[in-house]
Design an enzyme around this catalytic site. Structure first.
Site, PDB file in Angstrom:
ATOM      1  N   LYS A 183      23.493 -76.044  26.442  1.00 21.83           N
ATOM      2  CA  LYS A 183      24.719 -75.626  27.143  1.00 21.83           C
ATOM      3  C   LYS A 183      25.331 -76.816  27.870  1.00 21.83           C
ATOM      4  O   LYS A 183      26.533 -77.091  27.763  1.00 21.83           O
ATOM      5  CB  LYS A 183      24.404 -74.528  28.152  1.00 21.83           C
ATOM      6  CG  LYS A 183      25.535 -74.262  29.148  1.00 21.83           C
ATOM      7  CD  LYS A 183      25.184 -73.194  30.151  1.00 21.83           C
ATOM      8  CE  LYS A 183      24.357 -73.642  31.301  1.00 21.83           C
ATOM      9  NZ  LYS A 183      25.101 -74.290  32.391  1.00 21.83           N
ATOM     10  N   ASN A 184      24.522 -77.535  28.635  1.00 25.18           N
ATOM     11  CA  ASN A 184      25.060 -78.585  29.492  1.00 25.18           C
ATOM     12  C   ASN A 184      25.494 -79.827  28.734  1.00 25.18           C
ATOM     13  O   ASN A 184      26.209 -80.658  29.274  1.00 25.18           O
ATOM     14  CB  ASN A 184      24.063 -78.917  30.607  1.00 25.18           C
ATOM     15  CG  ASN A 184      23.964 -77.769  31.590  1.00 25.18           C
ATOM     16  OD1 ASN A 184      24.811 -76.859  31.586  1.00 25.18           O
ATOM     17  ND2 ASN A 184      22.950 -77.793  32.421  1.00 25.18           N
ATOM     18  N   CYS A 198      29.952 -72.182  45.133  1.00 26.17           N
ATOM     19  CA  CYS A 198      28.923 -71.870  44.130  1.00 26.17           C
ATOM     20  C   CYS A 198      27.709 -71.338  44.872  1.00 26.17           C
ATOM     21  O   CYS A 198      27.401 -71.783  45.976  1.00 26.17           O
ATOM     22  CB  CYS A 198      28.559 -73.116  43.343  1.00 26.17           C
ATOM     23  SG  CYS A 198      27.162 -72.863  42.252  1.00 26.17           S
ATOM     24  N   ARG A 242      28.564 -78.138  46.274  1.00 27.44           N
ATOM     25  CA  ARG A 242      28.924 -78.814  45.009  1.00 27.44           C
ATOM     26  C   ARG A 242      30.337 -79.403  45.029  1.00 27.44           C
ATOM     27  O   ARG A 242      31.187 -79.022  44.206  1.00 27.44           O
ATOM     28  CB  ARG A 242      28.740 -77.882  43.825  1.00 27.44           C
ATOM     29  CG  ARG A 242      27.308 -77.351  43.714  1.00 27.44           C
ATOM     30  CD  ARG A 242      27.092 -76.499  42.505  1.00 27.44           C
ATOM     31  NE  ARG A 242      27.022 -77.270  41.271  1.00 27.44           N
ATOM     32  CZ  ARG A 242      26.793 -76.733  40.071  1.00 27.44           C
ATOM     33  NH1 ARG A 242      26.650 -75.427  39.964  1.00 27.44           N
ATOM     34  NH2 ARG A 242      26.732 -77.472  38.997  1.00 27.44           N
ATOM     35  N   ASP A 249      16.976 -77.396  37.337  1.00 22.98           N
ATOM     36  CA  ASP A 249      17.268 -76.188  36.561  1.00 22.98           C
ATOM     37  C   ASP A 249      16.008 -75.481  36.069  1.00 22.98           C
ATOM     38  O   ASP A 249      16.106 -74.431  35.424  1.00 22.98           O
ATOM     39  CB  ASP A 249      18.174 -76.526  35.375  1.00 22.98           C
ATOM     40  CG  ASP A 249      19.549 -77.011  35.818  1.00 22.98           C
ATOM     41  OD1 ASP A 249      20.258 -77.602  34.990  1.00 22.98           O
ATOM     42  OD2 ASP A 249      19.889 -76.820  36.995  1.00 22.98           O
ATOM     43  N   ARG A 268      25.156 -66.547  30.593  1.00 24.47           N
ATOM     44  CA  ARG A 268      25.868 -67.826  30.678  1.00 24.47           C
ATOM     45  C   ARG A 268      25.054 -68.957  30.064  1.00 24.47           C
ATOM     46  O   ARG A 268      25.613 -69.963  29.613  1.00 24.47           O
ATOM     47  CB  ARG A 268      26.159 -68.187  32.141  1.00 24.47           C
ATOM     48  CG  ARG A 268      27.070 -67.191  32.849  1.00 24.47           C
ATOM     49  CD  ARG A 268      27.452 -67.718  34.210  1.00 24.47           C
ATOM     50  NE  ARG A 268      28.123 -69.020  34.066  1.00 24.47           N
ATOM     51  CZ  ARG A 268      28.631 -69.675  35.103  1.00 24.47           C
ATOM     52  NH1 ARG A 268      28.520 -69.167  36.318  1.00 24.47           N
ATOM     53  NH2 ARG A 268      29.233 -70.841  34.933  1.00 24.47           N
TER      54      ARG A 268
HETATM   55  C1  EPZ Z   1      24.898 -80.454  36.155  1.00 30.74           C
HETATM   56  O1  EPZ Z   1      25.728 -80.003  37.221  1.00 30.74           O
HETATM   57  C2  EPZ Z   1      24.416 -79.195  35.438  1.00 30.74           C
HETATM   58  N1  EPZ Z   1      25.555 -78.451  34.952  1.00 30.74           N
HETATM   59  C3  EPZ Z   1      23.610 -78.339  36.399  1.00 30.74           C
HETATM   60  O2  EPZ Z   1      23.082 -77.233  35.679  1.00 30.74           O
HETATM   61  C4  EPZ Z   1      22.451 -79.141  36.938  1.00 30.74           C
HETATM   62  O3  EPZ Z   1      21.768 -78.393  37.900  1.00 30.74           O
HETATM   63  C5  EPZ Z   1      22.963 -80.447  37.586  1.00 30.74           C
HETATM   64  O4  EPZ Z   1      23.766 -81.182  36.661  1.00 30.74           O
HETATM   65  C6  EPZ Z   1      21.828 -81.342  38.038  1.00 30.74           C
HETATM   66  O5  EPZ Z   1      20.963 -81.647  37.008  1.00 30.74           O
HETATM   67  C7  EPZ Z   1      26.195 -78.866  33.839  1.00 30.74           C
HETATM   68  O6  EPZ Z   1      25.885 -79.861  33.215  1.00 30.74           O
HETATM   69  C8  EPZ Z   1      27.352 -78.031  33.383  1.00 30.74           C
HETATM   70  P1  EPZ Z   1      25.577 -83.053  39.723  1.00 30.74           P
HETATM   71  P2  EPZ Z   1      26.658 -81.018  38.033  1.00 30.74           P
HETATM   72  O7  EPZ Z   1      26.961 -83.565  39.798  1.00 30.74           O
HETATM   73  O8  EPZ Z   1      27.150 -82.061  37.143  1.00 30.74           O
HETATM   74  C9  EPZ Z   1      26.309 -83.570  44.426  1.00 30.74           C
HETATM   75  C10 EPZ Z   1      22.596 -74.974  35.171  1.00 30.74           C
HETATM   76  O9  EPZ Z   1      21.813 -74.184  35.701  1.00 30.74           O
HETATM   77  N2  EPZ Z   1      27.673 -84.010  44.071  1.00 30.74           N
HETATM   78  O10 EPZ Z   1      24.555 -83.897  39.056  1.00 30.74           O
HETATM   79  O11 EPZ Z   1      27.634 -80.204  38.790  1.00 30.74           O
HETATM   80  C11 EPZ Z   1      26.071 -82.085  44.126  1.00 30.74           C
HETATM   81  O12 EPZ Z   1      26.550 -81.259  45.141  1.00 30.74           O
HETATM   82  C12 EPZ Z   1      23.474 -75.896  36.037  1.00 30.74           C
HETATM   83  O13 EPZ Z   1      22.735 -75.093  33.958  1.00 30.74           O
HETATM   84  C13 EPZ Z   1      28.502 -84.459  45.046  1.00 30.74           C
HETATM   85  O14 EPZ Z   1      28.136 -84.516  46.228  1.00 30.74           O
HETATM   86  O15 EPZ Z   1      25.578 -81.604  39.062  1.00 30.74           O
HETATM   87  C14 EPZ Z   1      24.567 -82.042  43.954  1.00 30.74           C
HETATM   88  O16 EPZ Z   1      23.969 -81.912  45.191  1.00 30.74           O
HETATM   89  C15 EPZ Z   1      23.387 -75.582  37.488  1.00 30.74           C
HETATM   90  N3  EPZ Z   1      29.758 -84.848  44.709  1.00 30.74           N
HETATM   91  C16 EPZ Z   1      24.253 -83.396  43.327  1.00 30.74           C
HETATM   92  O17 EPZ Z   1      25.362 -84.236  43.603  1.00 30.74           O
HETATM   93  C17 EPZ Z   1      30.194 -84.821  43.402  1.00 30.74           C
HETATM   94  O18 EPZ Z   1      31.350 -85.175  43.129  1.00 30.74           O
HETATM   95  C18 EPZ Z   1      24.015 -83.367  41.827  1.00 30.74           C
HETATM   96  O19 EPZ Z   1      25.092 -82.691  41.208  1.00 30.74           O
HETATM   97  C19 EPZ Z   1      29.322 -84.370  42.410  1.00 30.74           C
HETATM   98  C20 EPZ Z   1      28.057 -83.967  42.762  1.00 30.74           C
END
Ligand code: EPZ
Length: 422
Positions: free
Chosen positions: A22-23, A118, A123, A309, A401
């Site tokens: 998915k991701n 969320c 996020r 995850d 999802r």
């Molecule tokens: C991806 O989300 C995945 N989703 C998530 O999977 C997964 O948990 C996550 O990566 C971490 O591995 C998809 O790929 C669609 P991040 P993403 O940006 O990209 C902070 C699932 O269950 N952050 O790596 O949104 C954020 O708040 C989902 O399939 C900022 O502060 O995650 C978090 O604490 C859930 N500012 C950390 O970084 C930003 O601009 C990591 O988030 C972006 C992120």
């Protein structure tokens, strides 16, 4: 709203095919916006999130045609009609933000709704915006939308250093940089297999990228990208989830289509807990003998560390371990909402901020429980498979999802599971 009813049924065994990730697919699909030639994705997962991304791309004028029952996606954005990603679609799925970079790079402007709140954490998307600003984009937040504009002549290569690892921000900047003038360096980049898969697809489209899978990615911008056909990498989170089935219930399960290299940190933890994990010709086999699972401590981290995850699913296992386990969630600030539901089934869990202390019990008991997010929902199903009696998991739309045909796949392993329409 559908529910899923599970009756604990002892050890489970057999083979389970792992779908495309998915991701990965949610980042690969927006890549079609970078070229006016067709992109074909094979091994695509059939999930509601993929349908949401399809609707979003179609609202921008792209064609997205599911073939072979949805396992192949034929995409083309020859005739982009707009650059507005509307709130009505974006609010359903945060990954919608991944159209921002490609739209900016191809069309020079984009108006994308902010994703909003969320369940698992605040996020923010500040790193996506600052990363694209480093390529010369101007950003303005207005009425809940990001209004982004590239400089005249298009984005310009630059240096992006992320203060923390972000999968999504890395993907957005990586895609935008492929069409930027000059070279881009992304430092402290995410190293997830989904990033590697995206880079491979972009390279097949003619992009010039080096270093994916490391924390430093270099991109040399090109004039235009062509079409390509790309096979979506296996879903390591779905695979990890099914690897936990024999771990929690006993038995032996072979996951087909994925390799251990996708889940280094996770496989090590299973080994530490006394679970047998081995690579097979077609995938990964997992088994547990009669002994109890050993308690282990887990801290979530970006790849190659323990994936956040899989934290909820691992908690379900540790509820039945021999001893006390400490789980630290370091990626998202509110990702223990499955804990009170597991406690309804007799688990012993104390949560303090980002730390959960799990004292293993001999047995879980079936109960009505509520799914709160995607990974929490499947952790409740795992617990229910090992519990005494019947469990009813409500609000399973969360599950759809990210998990394809979960009842079918688990029934094939011998589980007593059925979906009940409301
Ligand atoms: C991806 O989300 C995945 N989703 C998530 O999977 C997964 O948990 C996550 O990566 C971490 O591995 C998809 O790929 C669609 P991040 P993403 O940006 O990209 C902070 C699932 O269950 N952050 O790596 O949104 C954020 O708040 C989902 O399939 C900022 O502060 O995650 C978090 O604490 C859930 N500012 C950390 O970084 C930003 O601009 C990591 O988030 C972006 C992120």
């Amino acid at each position: 709203m559908d529910s899923i009813v599970v009756t604990g049924n002892g050890p489970l065994s057999g083979q389970v095919p792992i779908a495309g990730a998915k991701n990965a697919c949610l980042a690969l699909m927006p890549a079609t916006l970078l070229s006016d030639e067709p992109l074909t994705l094979t091994n695509a997962p059939r999930l509601s999130d993929i349908r949401t991304m399809t609707a979003l791309l179609q609202s921008l004028g792209a064609e997205v045609v599911p073939l072979q029952g949805g396992q192949v996606l034929a995409l083309s954005s020859h005739d982009l009609i707009g650059h507005l990603a509307h709130y009505d679609i974006v609010r359903k799925m945060r990954a919608s933000i991944l159209v921002l970079g490609p739209l900016l790079a191809r069309a020079g402007e984009a108006v994308v709704s902010l994703p909003g709140g969320c369940a698992i954490g605040a996020r923010p998307v500040d790193l996506h915006l600052s990363g694209l600003e480093a390529l010369g984009a101007e950003m303005e937040l207005r009425e809940g939308y990001v209004h982004a504009r590239a400089p005249r002549g298009g984005l310009v290569g630059g240096r992006v250093r992320f203060p923390l690892v972000s999968v999504g921000a890395t993907e957005n900047v990586l895609m935008a940089a492929t069409l930027a003038r000059g070279s881009t360096v992304i430092e402290n980049a995410a190293r997830e297999p989904e990033i590697v898969d995206l880079a491979r697809c972009l390279r097949a489209m003619g992009a010039r990228i080096e270093g994916e899978g490391t924390d430093r990615i270099e991109v040399e911008g090109v004039e235009r990208l062509s079409g390509a056909t790309h096979r979506v990498v296996a879903d390591r989170i779905e695979m990890g989830t099914y690897m936990l089935v024999p771990a929690i219930c006993g038995g032996e399960v072979e996951c087909l289509g994925g390799g251990l290299d996708l889940l280094p940190g996770f496989a090590d933890k299973l080994d530490e807990a006394g679970i047998t994990v081995r690579a097979t010709e077609d995938g990964v086999a997992v088994s547990r003998g009669n002994g109890r699972v050993r308690a282990v401590d887990v801290t979530t981290a970006p790849y190659p560390g323990f994936p956040t995850d899989l934290q909820a699913q691992m908690m379900a296992l540790l509820c039945l371990a021999d001893g006390v386990s400490v789980l630290e969630e370091r990626i998202f600030e509110n990702r223990f909402m499955h804990a009170p539901e597991l406690m309804r089934m007799g688990a012993r869990i104390e949560v303090h901020g980002g730390t959960a202390r799990v004292t293993g019990v001999d047995r879980l008991k079936g109960a009505p429980v509520m799914a709160t997010d995607l990974r929490a929902s499947v952790s409740l199903i795992l617990a229910a498979l090992a519990a005494q009696g019947e469990t009813v998991v409500n609000r399973v739309y969360h599950l759809d999802r990210g998990y394809e045909r979960v009842e079918e796949k688990l029934s094939a392993l011998g589980a007593k599971i059925e979906r009940v329409a409301a």
